[in-house]
Design an enzyme around this catalytic site. Structure first.
Site, mmCIF file in Angstrom:
data_model
loop_
_atom_site.group_PDB
_atom_site.id
_atom_site.type_symbol
_atom_site.label_atom_id
_atom_site.label_comp_id
_atom_site.label_asym_id
_atom_site.label_seq_id
_atom_site.Cartn_x
_atom_site.Cartn_y
_atom_site.Cartn_z
ATOM 1 N N SER A 176 0.806 -1.221 0.000
ATOM 2 C CA SER A 176 0.000 0.000 0.000
ATOM 3 C C SER A 176 0.831 1.259 0.000
ATOM 4 C CB SER A 176 -0.861 0.044 1.258
ATOM 5 O OG SER A 176 -1.949 -0.727 1.110
ATOM 6 N N LYS B 189 4.278 2.250 -2.142
ATOM 7 C CA LYS B 189 4.636 3.446 -2.918
ATOM 8 C C LYS B 189 6.032 3.915 -2.468
ATOM 9 C CE LYS B 189 -0.202 4.962 -2.220
ATOM 10 N NZ LYS B 189 -1.141 4.366 -3.095
ATOM 11 N N TRP C 134 -9.757 -0.389 -5.578
ATOM 12 C CA TRP C 134 -9.236 0.955 -5.273
ATOM 13 C C TRP C 134 -7.813 1.118 -5.820
ATOM 14 C CZ3 TRP C 134 -11.481 5.240 -4.290
ATOM 15 C CH2 TRP C 134 -10.893 6.268 -3.561
ATOM 16 N N HIS D 58 -7.640 -5.937 -0.204
ATOM 17 C CA HIS D 58 -6.408 -5.190 0.049
ATOM 18 C C HIS D 58 -5.656 -5.733 1.274
ATOM 19 C CE1 HIS D 58 -3.963 -1.634 -0.417
ATOM 20 N NE2 HIS D 58 -4.154 -1.287 0.845
HETATM 21 C C1 GCU Z 1 -5.746 4.282 1.267
HETATM 22 C C2 GCU Z 1 -5.140 5.073 0.127
HETATM 23 C C3 GCU Z 1 -4.242 4.215 -0.746
HETATM 24 C C4 GCU Z 1 -3.244 3.470 0.096
HETATM 25 C C5 GCU Z 1 -3.961 2.713 1.174
HETATM 26 C C6 GCU Z 1 -3.073 2.016 2.184
HETATM 27 O O1 GCU Z 1 -6.669 3.384 0.770
HETATM 28 O O2 GCU Z 1 -6.187 5.642 -0.601
HETATM 29 O O3 GCU Z 1 -3.564 5.003 -1.700
HETATM 30 O O4 GCU Z 1 -2.451 2.631 -0.683
HETATM 31 O O5 GCU Z 1 -4.748 3.609 1.948
HETATM 32 O O6 GCU Z 1 -1.981 2.459 2.428
HETATM 33 O O7 GCU Z 1 -3.559 1.046 2.759
#
Ligand code: GCU
Length: 423
Positions: free
Chosen positions: A263, A267, A354, A404
């Site tokens: 997540s 990044k 998402w 997720h």
């Molecule tokens: C949120 C966010 C995502 C990210 C995620 C996470 O959903 O919108 O961009 O990757 O959190 O870190 O779990």
């Protein structure tokens, strides 16, 4: 698709904010930039041109318009080995706790936890990943120090049972988030594991610029310039400082250190890999928007949405592309290409709409020409593989069933791939 699955997908879609694009048929037409054409129109046909000309261009675009520039480490940065236990986890591992002082003062600092398997014939490869709630949250090892900084209030996420009280970790927070860096599984497969709390580097909250590493570079109340680092770049930078220590530790192999994250931490893992080519491999899982997923698709989370919900994550310059993805001078396949030719594993989950699983796959596919130019096999497929059909080429991809997060199946794949690709 049977009725039950259709209904489940509808439920998942309904859980996202109204107006989110979640139907593949509605993805607008877009043109993907060619990663192998230089800004002046010169095609890149040789590895040397990639290294000398095109990679620096792509790096600069992602640096100045996505994550933001980060500073050089301060003179005075130093490491303090605070504890060593060569018989941790019932003798299975050596545990070290290392404090990384980022200036010549006591703060800011990063507390790094390192486990090295004891039963190995040579210094092992190491998986490095940040955690959210402190190093004690990834293991039940009572010898790990409790994190002393700010952590998110898990009660807000319905997880009041995770031992966080008033944004502080308590004894009850031990081993409450083991999946993020599965210490025992990694050790059992012969890998070393290093972790630190992302909040030690920069707490994930909008007033972050008065905290963490930023305090060594900004005055109270100051914010970074539009092309300077946000939180994700700070986490990536912090991971590189962890690497600074790891390459000095004779118990691990400095050439085989893998940057991992799920997540938002995925990044950050991408940017760590781009910032510092000493990372031997990169493993961003479900990194989504601003990670592996192509922004131009506008599927799931969009640039405008992420910059609005998390204004402190990317640099301010990235906000200019809110609702204006086609104006981006890069897309996420070019971020992926910055890792080339090092092994990279991009992973998605089927119901994690998402994060745009197809956009993540297409990001990987878009980076493939760079991997091939640099003499690797790249991504071994050109069509998105089926659920649980992992592709373990140097540029690897899988799509897991479910939502997720990261689970044991993901980790089995990551380790199988690393056994082969990282050695
Ligand atoms: C949120 C966010 C995502 C990210 C995620 C996470 O959903 O919108 O961009 O990757 O959190 O870190 O779990």
């Amino acid at each position: 698709m049977d009725e039950e699955r259709r209904a489940e997908l509808e439920r998942i879609k309904a859980s996202y904010p109204a107006g989110t694009l979640l139907d593949e048929a509605q993805v607008p037409p877009y043109t993907l930039l060619d990663p192998l054409i230089c800004a002046d129109g010169t095609p890149v046909t040789e590895a040397a041109t990639w290294w000398d000309k095109r990679r620096p261009e792509v790096f600069r675009l992602c640096e100045e318009q996505l994550f933001g520039r980060s500073p050089e480490p301060r003179a005075g940065m130093r490491f303090e080995l605070r504890s060593v236990d060569r018989q941790a986890l019932e003798g299975r591992a050596t545990r070290k706790e290392v404090r990384i002082y980022l200036t010549d003062g006591d703060l800011p600092k990063i507390d790094l936890l390192l486990y090295i398997p004891n039963d190995v014939s040579r210094p092992p490869a190491t998986w490095v990943g940040l955690n959210y709630l402190g190093n004690q949250s990834i293991t039940d090892d009572p010898g790990v120090s409790l994190f002393d900084g700010w952590v998110p209030d898990m009660g807000r996420f319905g997880r009041g049972d995770m031992g966080i009280v008033d944004n502080r970790a308590t004894e009850r927070s031990r081993n409450t988030w083991p999946g993020s860096m599965p210490v025992e599984q990694l050790l059992a497969r012969g890998y070393a594991v290093a972790s630190a709390c992302c909040g030690d580097i920069a707490p994930d909250r909008p007033d972050v610029f008065d905290h963490g590493v930023f305090t060594a570079y900004l005055k109270q109340g100051e914010t970074p310039a539009p092309d300077e680092w946000g939180v994700l770049a700070a986490w990536a930078w912090g991971m590189c400082r962890m690497l600074d220590y790891l390459v000095t530790d004779p118990d691990i192999d400095p050439a085989r250190v893998i940057a991992h994250g799920t997540s938002r931490l995925g990044k950050a893992a991408f940017w760590a890999g781009a910032l510092d080519t000493r990372w031997g491999a990169i493993s961003p899982n479900e990194s989504g928007c601003g990670g592996a997923a192509l922004s131009r698709r506008r599927f799931g989370e969009t640039v405008a949405r992420i910059n609005t919900t998390f204004p402190h994550w990317f640099c301010e310059a990235f906000h200019a592309y809110n609702g204006n993805e086609d104006a981006l001078p890069f897309d996420q396949h070019m971020l992926i290409a910055l890792s080339a030719p090092r092994p990279i594993y991009i992973a998605s989950a089927e119901d994690d709409l998402w994060s745009d699983p197809r956009g993540e796959f297409l990001g990987a596919l878009g980076a493939d020409p760079v991997y091939r130019l640099l003499g690797t096999e790249g991504l071994a497929v050109s069509e998105m593989p089926a659920v649980h059909g992992p592709v373990h080429s140097p540029l690897a991809y899988h799509l897991r069933a479910g939502g997720h997060g990261v689970n044991d199946w993901d980790w089995e794949q990551f380790m199988d791939w690393a056994d082969e690709r990282v050695g």
